[in-house]
Motif scaffolding. Structure first.
Motif, short mmCIF file in Angstrom:
data_model
loop_
_atom_site.label_atom_id
_atom_site.label_comp_id
_atom_site.label_asym_id
_atom_site.label_seq_id
_atom_site.Cartn_x
_atom_site.Cartn_y
_atom_site.Cartn_z
N ASP A 115 -18.28 -21.41 42.98
CA ASP A 115 -18.83 -21.72 44.29
C ASP A 115 -20.35 -21.86 44.15
O ASP A 115 -20.91 -21.64 43.07
N PHE A 116 -21.01 -22.24 45.24
CA PHE A 116 -22.45 -22.39 45.24
C PHE A 116 -23.06 -21.53 46.34
O PHE A 116 -22.55 -21.51 47.46
N LEU A 117 -24.13 -20.83 45.99
CA LEU A 117 -24.90 -20.08 46.97
C LEU A 117 -26.09 -20.92 47.39
O LEU A 117 -26.76 -21.53 46.55
N LYS A 118 -26.37 -20.96 48.68
CA LYS A 118 -27.50 -21.71 49.20
C LYS A 118 -28.52 -20.75 49.78
O LYS A 118 -28.21 -19.97 50.69
N LEU A 119 -29.73 -20.81 49.23
CA LEU A 119 -30.85 -20.05 49.76
C LEU A 119 -31.65 -20.96 50.68
O LEU A 119 -32.12 -22.02 50.27
N THR A 120 -31.78 -20.56 51.94
CA THR A 120 -32.50 -21.36 52.94
C THR A 120 -33.64 -20.55 53.52
O THR A 120 -33.48 -19.36 53.84
N VAL A 121 -34.80 -21.19 53.63
CA VAL A 121 -35.94 -20.61 54.35
C VAL A 121 -36.19 -21.54 55.53
O VAL A 121 -36.64 -22.68 55.35
N THR A 122 -35.87 -21.09 56.73
CA THR A 122 -35.99 -21.94 57.91
C THR A 122 -37.45 -22.18 58.25
O THR A 122 -38.34 -21.43 57.83
N LYS A 123 -37.68 -23.23 59.03
CA LYS A 123 -39.06 -23.55 59.43
C LYS A 123 -39.55 -22.53 60.45
O LYS A 123 -38.76 -21.82 61.09
N GLY A 124 -40.86 -22.47 60.60
CA GLY A 124 -41.46 -21.57 61.58
C GLY A 124 -41.97 -20.27 61.02
O GLY A 124 -42.38 -19.38 61.78
N VAL A 125 -42.00 -20.12 59.67
CA VAL A 125 -42.59 -18.92 59.09
C VAL A 125 -44.08 -18.92 59.40
O VAL A 125 -44.77 -19.92 59.18
N ARG A 126 -44.59 -17.80 59.91
CA ARG A 126 -45.98 -17.73 60.38
C ARG A 126 -46.86 -17.01 59.35
O ARG A 126 -46.43 -16.05 58.70
N THR A 127 -48.09 -17.47 59.24
CA THR A 127 -49.06 -16.82 58.36
C THR A 127 -49.65 -15.61 59.05
O THR A 127 -49.67 -15.50 60.28
N ALA A 128 -50.16 -14.68 58.25
CA ALA A 128 -50.81 -13.49 58.81
C ALA A 128 -52.16 -13.83 59.40
O ALA A 128 -52.62 -13.17 60.34
N GLN A 129 -52.83 -14.86 58.89
CA GLN A 129 -54.15 -15.26 59.38
C GLN A 129 -54.04 -16.59 60.12
O GLN A 129 -53.70 -17.61 59.53
N GLY A 130 -54.27 -16.59 61.36
CA GLY A 130 -54.30 -17.83 62.12
C GLY A 130 -52.98 -18.21 62.76
O GLY A 130 -52.94 -18.98 63.72
N GLY A 131 -51.86 -17.71 62.24
CA GLY A 131 -50.56 -17.98 62.85
C GLY A 131 -50.01 -19.37 62.61
O GLY A 131 -49.13 -19.82 63.36
N ALA A 132 -50.46 -20.07 61.59
CA ALA A 132 -49.89 -21.38 61.27
C ALA A 132 -48.44 -21.22 60.84
O ALA A 132 -48.05 -20.18 60.28
#
Length: 710
Positions: free
Chosen positions: A275-292
């Protein structure tokens, strides 16, 4: 002439031109009928009445319009050529992402001006006022030079942020006129990259496995931010996590400056099917400085093998490696998909030397036809390939293409049973468990090897090889080679004057003997670099041994009894030490190149080649540089081991003319003054000693060493 007559003639000319154009249009396009609208007819009639009533006024207006047009054109030309104020432009270099290091060095904001724009007093200041960033960021501005302004931040740049650089009018000198005082730039967006994704096997616990991933971030994030965006899912729906393990089945730790994240899953169990494992990082991760925030989701897949497919033989290849003595040895290299000890794998390994495959009658006929076509093609192209050197570096196989098995499935059981077993030995590796395994063997025969790894052997973690692995590979061919034995570059003039040569797989050796003129020692030393016995010409395309030598070729046959074993022969310098018939200055300085020679094709074998610079002399030279720059030179007879008195030693300059000369005393010693200030053509290059026709030298520069051949 009256004004009315002028207008009448103008109207008459216009009418004739109009009639001519109308006839031309009718000739090519036919008749067109057009009736003007009432307002146009009334306007034309009114204009006609006004023209007849005021002819002089009309002419005056036309002249006035012409004069005004000419005046306007001249005025515009005069204005456009007036000196304009010279404005200075500014260009902001895009801001880079801060490089991830132990000590962060925040990238500078650099502004290039089209010309010098700094005040003279500001150039010496560590920081200047009158320029600012909006939004504010801590740091200092300073001039690197008159046209380069730099902002050095004391904190990292926030991601995906627009900044305005605002200059005060008083920031620049009065004579500097800027195109604009406000400029904008933007920092790079926040992004995440998946650098590693693999199955981690605990080296101390064979039953513990987990998913390991490494994420690299362009900017730091707060702890726990990634946990809300990372997802581990199985593409095929397999359940690899324990039922008692709650979601999300992983934990995250952070590395350097919280810009490296390590994702470790809970212990996993291998599925029943791949089988295959899928690692996903969804959009919207925020930075600690500035909140981008990240703009896009990222994902990567990892194959999760089943218990049956976890351990497999991934690939096999044969190769030649050199042992610590420089001797070639044959290797078979197996690559596995799971860690296993090489010695454990060797227990299940079998290697056999296959006999030649029997060729059918149909294959023989096809072989005869193809050989005839090949001969014809060879004859046609022989002329064009006449100057092409052979570059095949391996000993050629005597097995025909039709006699090869090529595939393990083509080998019958009876042929396999009759095949000769090959003894092999595992090559020890640094790690007790690994995925690349080398086995040393010695097969002095052309042909193919049948390699089998028996099923049942278990990798680390208890994973079995579920099926036999079989492959057919060619016997590793040893390279054709020639080597000048020894490490030095000195031969005794009164000794054997022979070079020991080791070769393999060669029927003949071609020697190129470039005899260097003793009058060219200055060029030999000044145009080369490296060790004495292996000098390299600095610009060999423009100046090499051909510029300072007489070159001779000599070919020597080799009694090749076994192409797999090394052959030893000797090259004698005696004939090449004779004084030239034309009285040349050559003596015992040689560039010797030994290369393989193919007597059948009459071509050199480029891959089998070795070179050496050889000095044949009885004069041994030893130099000692003193702290004050002076030199002591000692001469000794190589044959007798005694000092050589009353010999002249010259210190040559770059142009070949001696800078200093000295005569040795009874102890074979002479001294030279300091020449450290000598330059240009008097730059010292070599000490040269002569004893009759015998010549010896040693380079002046430090780093050269004269080694005897033995």
């Amino acid at each position: 002439m009256k004004t009315s007559e002028i207008l009448a003639k103008f109207n008459d000319s216009t009418s004739r031109i109009a009639r001519a154009m109308r006839r031309f249009a009718e000739l090519y396009f036919g008749n067109f009928s057009w009736r003007p609208p009432g307002w146009l007819s009334r306007t034309a009639a009114g204009w006609g009445r006004f023209q007849r009533a005021h002819p002089r006024l009309i002419l005056s207006a036309m002249i006035a319009i012409f004069v005004i047009s000419c005046g306007g054109a001249w005025t515009w030309n005069w204005y456009s050529h007036l000196p304009k104020p010279r404005k200075v432009s500014a260009k902001i270099v895009p801001i880079e992402v801060t490089k991830l290091e132990k000590e962060l060095k925040f990238p500078r904001l650099v502004i290039y001006f089209s010309e010098s724009a700094a005040r003279l007093e500001d150039l010496k200041k560590p920081s200047v006022q009158g320029v600012r960033l909006e939004p504010h960021l801590s740091g200092a501005w300073h001039w690197v030079q008159g046209d380069i302004l730099v902002f050095q931040p004391s904190e990292d740049w926030p991601a995906d942020q627009k900044f305005s650089v605002i200059f005060d009018k008083s920031f620049f000198p009065r004579h500097v006129l800027m195109e604009r005082l406000i400029h904008e730039t933007q920092t790079p967006p926040f992004s995440i990259a998946i650098k590693e994704l693999e199955i981690y096997q605990d080296p101390t616990n064979p039953t513990r496995r987990e998913i390991s991933a490494t994420l690299e971030l362009t900017h730091a994030v707060d702890p726990g931010e990634l946990d809300r965006h990372v997802q581990l899912t199985m593409v095929g729906g397999s359940n690899i996590f324990s039922a008692n393990d709650p979601a999300p089945h992983f934990n995250t730790t952070y590395g350097l400056h919280r810009r490296v994240a390590y994702v470790h899953s809970s212990p996993i169990a291998l599925p029943d099917q791949d089988d295959f494992l899928k690692l996903t990082v969804t959009k919207g991760v925020r930075t600690a400085q500035g909140g981008a925030q990240t703009r896009d989701a990222i994902e990567e897949k990892l194959r999760i093998p089943s218990v049956a497919s976890m351990f497999q033989i991934d690939s096999i290849q044969t190769t030649i490696a050199r042992d610590k003595n420089g001797e070639p040895e044959q290797l078979i290299v197996l690559t596995t998909t799971a860690d296993i000890s090489t010695r454990e794998l060797a227990k299940a390994l079998q290697i056999r030397l296959l006999p030649k495959r029997k060729v059918s009658e149909a294959e023989k006929e096809a072989e005869v036809e193809s050989s005839e076509e090949g001969d014809q093609t060879s004859e046609d192209s022989g002329a064009s390939n006449e100057e092409t050197d052979s570059d095949d570096d391996s000993v050629g196989s005597q097995v025909k293409e039709t006699e090869l098995w090529k595939s393990a499935t083509d080998v019958p059981d009876d042929v396999l049973e009759a095949a000769r077993p090959v003894v092999f030995a595992p090559v020890e590796s640094e790690k007790p468990q690994g995925r690349q395994h080398a086995f040393r063997l010695r097969v002095e025969s052309d042909g193919e090897l049948y390699v089998r790894v028996n099923k049942g052997v278990r990798a680390f973690g208890g994973f079995p090889l579920s099926e036999d692995y079989s492959a057919v590979v060619n016997v590793p061919a040893l390279p054709r080679e020639v080597q000048i034995e020894g490490q030095g570059g000195l031969l005794a003039l009164n000794g054997e004057r022979k070079l020991s040569i080791r070769s393999r797989g060669l029927n003949a050796i071609e020697y190129e003997i470039a005899r260097v003129a003793t009058t060219q020692i200055n060029h030999l030393v000044s145009q080369t670099e490296g060790k004495f016995q292996h000098p390299r010409f600095q610009v060999s395309d423009l100046f090499n041994e051909e510029n300072i030598s007489r070159i001779a070729l000599e070919r020597q046959p080799i009694a090749l009894e076994n192409k797999w074993k090394a052959n030893y022969s000797a090259f004698d310098f005696s004939e090449h030490l004779r004084k030239p018939a034309d009285g040349g200055s050559e003596r015992g300085l040689f560039f010797v190149t030994a290369r393989g020679w193919d007597p059948l094709t009459k071509k050199p074998i480029k891959a089998a080649k070795d070179s050496r610079f050889i000095l044949v002399t009885d004069i041994g030279i030893l130099t000692k540089k003193n702290a004050d720059g002076t030199h002591d030179v000692f001469l000794i007879s190589i044959k007798e081991g005694k000092p050589l008195p009353n010999l002249v030693v010259d210190l040559l300059g770059k142009n070949g003319i001696p800078i200093q000369s000295a005569t040795t005393d009874a102890n074979g010693h002479c001294a030279f003054g300091s020449v450290e200030k000598s330059t240009r053509e008097k730059t010292p290059v070599a000490f040269v000693a002569r004893n009759g026709d015998d010549v010896s030298f040693i380079p002046y520069a430090e780093g050269f060493r004269l080694k005897p051949k033995w």
